[in-house]
Design a protein around this motif. Structure first.
Motif, PDB file in Angstrom:
ATOM      1  N   ARG A 128      29.451  31.908  28.657  1.00 23.76           N
ATOM      2  CA  ARG A 128      30.350  32.807  27.926  1.00 23.76           C
ATOM      3  C   ARG A 128      29.775  34.216  27.869  1.00 23.76           C
ATOM      4  N   MET A 129      28.469  34.325  27.664  1.00 25.68           N
ATOM      5  CA  MET A 129      27.842  35.634  27.576  1.00 25.68           C
ATOM      6  C   MET A 129      27.718  36.312  28.944  1.00 25.68           C
ATOM      7  N   LEU A 130      27.475  35.519  29.994  1.00 29.64           N
ATOM      8  CA  LEU A 130      27.436  36.096  31.341  1.00 29.64           C
ATOM      9  C   LEU A 130      28.773  36.735  31.683  1.00 29.64           C
ATOM     10  N   HIS A 131      29.843  36.042  31.383  1.00 33.07           N
ATOM     11  CA  HIS A 131      31.168  36.618  31.640  1.00 33.07           C
ATOM     12  C   HIS A 131      31.372  37.869  30.797  1.00 33.07           C
ATOM     13  N   ARG A 132      30.918  37.827  29.553  1.00 28.80           N
ATOM     14  CA  ARG A 132      31.092  38.970  28.653  1.00 28.80           C
ATOM     15  C   ARG A 132      30.393  40.217  29.175  1.00 28.80           C
ATOM     16  N   VAL A 133      29.152  40.073  29.664  1.00 29.76           N
ATOM     17  CA  VAL A 133      28.388  41.259  30.070  1.00 29.76           C
ATOM     18  C   VAL A 133      28.749  41.726  31.486  1.00 29.76           C
ATOM     19  N   LEU A 134      29.363  40.866  32.290  1.00 26.96           N
ATOM     20  CA  LEU A 134      29.654  41.233  33.676  1.00 26.96           C
ATOM     21  C   LEU A 134      31.107  41.627  33.924  1.00 26.96           C
ATOM     22  N   LYS A 135      32.022  41.160  33.081  1.00 26.67           N
ATOM     23  CA  LYS A 135      33.444  41.315  33.400  1.00 26.67           C
ATOM     24  C   LYS A 135      33.884  42.774  33.491  1.00 26.67           C
ATOM     25  N   LYS A 136      33.314  43.647  32.675  1.00 28.77           N
ATOM     26  CA  LYS A 136      33.756  45.045  32.671  1.00 28.77           C
ATOM     27  C   LYS A 136      33.537  45.705  34.018  1.00 28.77           C
ATOM     28  N   ASP A 137      32.416  45.424  34.651  1.00 32.42           N
ATOM     29  CA  ASP A 137      32.084  46.076  35.918  1.00 32.42           C
ATOM     30  C   ASP A 137      32.393  45.216  37.143  1.00 32.42           C
ATOM     31  N   TYR A 138      32.459  43.894  36.974  1.00 33.75           N
ATOM     32  CA  TYR A 138      32.531  43.032  38.152  1.00 33.75           C
ATOM     33  C   TYR A 138      33.704  42.057  38.182  1.00 33.75           C
ATOM     34  N   LEU A 139      34.479  41.961  37.114  1.00 29.47           N
ATOM     35  CA  LEU A 139      35.632  41.060  37.146  1.00 29.47           C
ATOM     36  C   LEU A 139      36.768  41.683  36.349  1.00 29.47           C
ATOM     37  N   LYS A 140      37.335  42.736  36.917  1.00 28.49           N
ATOM     38  CA  LYS A 140      38.397  43.449  36.219  1.00 28.49           C
ATOM     39  C   LYS A 140      39.579  43.658  37.165  1.00 28.49           C
ATOM     40  N   THR A 141      40.765  43.601  36.598  1.00 30.28           N
ATOM     41  CA  THR A 141      41.990  43.792  37.354  1.00 30.28           C
ATOM     42  C   THR A 141      42.330  45.277  37.404  1.00 30.28           C
ATOM     43  N   PRO A 142      42.674  45.818  38.558  1.00 31.10           N
ATOM     44  CA  PRO A 142      43.077  47.233  38.629  1.00 31.10           C
ATOM     45  C   PRO A 142      44.236  47.516  37.682  1.00 31.10           C
ATOM     46  N   THR A 143      44.236  48.691  37.096  1.00 30.65           N
ATOM     47  CA  THR A 143      45.300  49.067  36.149  1.00 30.65           C
ATOM     48  C   THR A 143      45.802  50.481  36.380  1.00 30.65           C
ATOM     49  N   THR A 144      45.435  51.084  37.518  1.00 26.52           N
ATOM     50  CA  THR A 144      45.917  52.424  37.843  1.00 26.52           C
ATOM     51  C   THR A 144      46.413  52.448  39.286  1.00 26.52           C
ATOM     52  N   GLU A 145      47.290  53.397  39.587  1.00 26.25           N
ATOM     53  CA  GLU A 145      47.808  53.522  40.952  1.00 26.25           C
ATOM     54  C   GLU A 145      46.700  53.760  41.973  1.00 26.25           C
ATOM     55  N   PRO A 146      45.724  54.659  41.714  1.00 18.51           N
ATOM     56  CA  PRO A 146      44.652  54.851  42.695  1.00 18.51           C
ATOM     57  C   PRO A 146      43.868  53.573  42.974  1.00 18.51           C
ATOM     58  N   GLU A 147      43.613  52.764  41.947  1.00 17.06           N
ATOM     59  CA  GLU A 147      42.870  51.521  42.153  1.00 17.06           C
ATOM     60  C   GLU A 147      43.664  50.552  43.026  1.00 17.06           C
ATOM     61  N   TRP A 148      44.957  50.426  42.773  1.00 17.10           N
ATOM     62  CA  TRP A 148      45.777  49.528  43.589  1.00 17.10           C
ATOM     63  C   TRP A 148      45.920  50.054  45.024  1.00 17.10           C
ATOM     64  N   ARG A 149      46.006  51.359  45.177  1.00 15.53           N
ATOM     65  CA  ARG A 149      46.106  51.919  46.531  1.00 15.53           C
ATOM     66  C   ARG A 149      44.823  51.655  47.325  1.00 15.53           C
ATOM     67  N   GLU A 150      43.690  51.659  46.631  1.00 14.62           N
ATOM     68  CA  GLU A 150      42.434  51.341  47.310  1.00 14.62           C
ATOM     69  C   GLU A 150      42.428  49.883  47.793  1.00 14.62           C
ATOM     70  N   VAL A 151      42.947  48.991  46.955  1.00 14.33           N
ATOM     71  CA  VAL A 151      43.057  47.586  47.368  1.00 14.33           C
ATOM     72  C   VAL A 151      43.978  47.467  48.581  1.00 14.33           C
ATOM     73  N   ALA A 152      45.140  48.131  48.517  1.00 16.89           N
ATOM     74  CA  ALA A 152      46.095  48.063  49.618  1.00 16.89           C
ATOM     75  C   ALA A 152      45.517  48.650  50.902  1.00 16.89           C
TER      76      ALA A 152
END
Length: 405
Positions: A128-152
């Motif tokens: 639970r703590m590993l997910h807590r400390v890593l999710k912000k930088d390593y397990l996050k869903t894009p939420t802006t147009e530039p981020e999604w365009r980078e994925v595309a």
């Protein structure tokens, strides 16, 4: 001896029972924690065999210390007058070993000199703590147009599939609940892990369903991803022209035949009576969605807990899986060459024929029933047909695709 004498003799014995040895709070061999077994081996490997250390815990020494620094403030315990606390280092080590192997808590108990029930508690809390400390930088869903365009852009550049926001796939995770009265007590019971993967095998989104649903389409309908895309809470870019054409097309996810056909979710044509353009479309779609298959394959190859029945309730199982996903993305960024060696994943030869990755001979997932391509909307059907035509047009075709169909 008559019956009365027998009773008297029994009662006399009970008056002066033998003295029992006083029990200690733990087994004697557990008191030697840190002086034998896995802790000693880990210390020796840290000094003399860096590769062996990495095979043991799936991270190298530097990464282990980095993770320890991040998670230690949340998992460290204080010593008491009765016993010495298990160190944060040991807690992280036993958790990584569990994630890497899926070994039983009883086996890890012997290896680390820690009680079996304590191992279970440590694994749940540390995941639970590993997910807590890593999710912000390593397990996050894009939420802006530039981020999604980078994925595309990643899917366009690497897999030649335009407007792709990610590949979706789903796998079953088996749990073995032990609590009486639990709705999951008739084990095994499958949780369904559905995830979105980018062109670089990174997990962008994950949903762990707590119902044994027949198909991936049923799981997808229960996630918050569909509603978030429909309401544009994820800030997906607006529809735009396909490269080299004036055909306007929305951005979309890609998936296999177990998912429904929607305007933001493209699946293959049913594999029967396909014409040439439909076969080309299916080939092009399969190249893009293959990254999700490979991401799940990498995850299972490196963190084998996802292949083993997990003896816990659904909530802590979710922490375990999310920790594995977070570590996957962390190592994908920190140690790509060693975490994902070229032979592990599917590759293409110079003629673009698929060379299966080694994970395919090592990992076996429980199959998921195919969903039915039933009653898709007209707009979704028209969108798939436009993509079909585009992939066979001069603007969208690939020089080798004719040899693949």
């Amino acid at each position: 001896m008559d019956g009365a004498s027998a009773v008297v003799a029994f009662l006399c014995l009970e008056k002066n029972p033998p003295k029992r040895k006083r029990k200690t709070w733990t087994r004697s061999w557990l008191g030697e924690r840190g002086q034998l077994g896995m802790p000693v081996l880990q210390g020796e490997l840290e000094v003399d065999d860096q590769r062996g250390f990495q095979e043991l815990l799936r991270v190298d020494v530097e990464q282990f210390n980095d993770l320890l620094q991040l998670v230690a403030p949340y998992i460290s315990k204080n010593n008491t007058q009765l016993r010495r606390a298990i160190s944060a280092r040991a807690r992280l080590s036993v958790t990584l070993r569990y994630l890497a192997t899926g070994e039983s808590f009883s086996s890890l108990s012997v290896q680390y000199g820690i009680g079996r029930s304590t191992v279970g508690l440590i694994v749940k809390e540390t995941c639970r703590m590993l997910h807590r400390v890593l999710k912000k930088d390593y397990l996050k869903t894009p939420t802006t147009e530039p981020e999604w365009r980078e994925v595309a852009s990643g899917f366009q550049d690497r897999w030649q599939f335009p407007h792709c926001l990610g590949a979706i796939n789903s796998k079953h995770i088996t749990i073995l609940s032990s609590k009486g009265g639990s709705p999951f007590r008739k084990s095994p019971f499958s949780l369904n892990l559905m995830a979105v993967v980018d062109a670089q095998y990174r997990f962008l989104y994950a949903h762990i369903g707590t119902q044994d649903i027949a198909s991936d389409g049923g799981v997808y309908a229960q996630t918050d991803l569909e509603a978030a895309v429909e309401s544009n809470r994820l800030k997906v870019p607006p529809a735009q022209s396909l490269p080299g054409t004036d055909v306007v097309m929305p951005f979309m996810f890609v998936a296999d035949e177990t998912f429904p056909l929607q305007t933001h979710l493209m699946r293959p044509y049913p594999f029967r009576r396909l014409n040439h353009e439909q076969r080309v479309y299916n080939y092009r779609l399969s190249r893009a969605r293959r990254v999700a298959e490979n991401a799940f394959g990498i995850l299972a190859n490196r963190w084998r807990v996802v292949l083993t029945p997990i003896p816990l309730e659904p909530e802590p199982v979710s922490w375990i899986i999310l920790a594995a996903l977070s570590l996957h993305n962390y190592l994908r960024e920190q140690a790509r060459d060693t975490y994902i060696p070229p032979a592990l994943v599917d590759t293409e030869d110079e003629d673009h024929h698929i060379i299966p990755g080694s994970w395919r001979s090592d990992v076996t997932f429980q199959p998921v029933p195919a969903g039915k391509d039933r009653n898709p909307t007209r707009s979704a059907t028209e969108q798939r047909d436009k993509l079909r035509s585009y992939f066979s047009s001069p603007a969208g075709s690939l020089s080798w695709q004719e040899n693949m169909v």
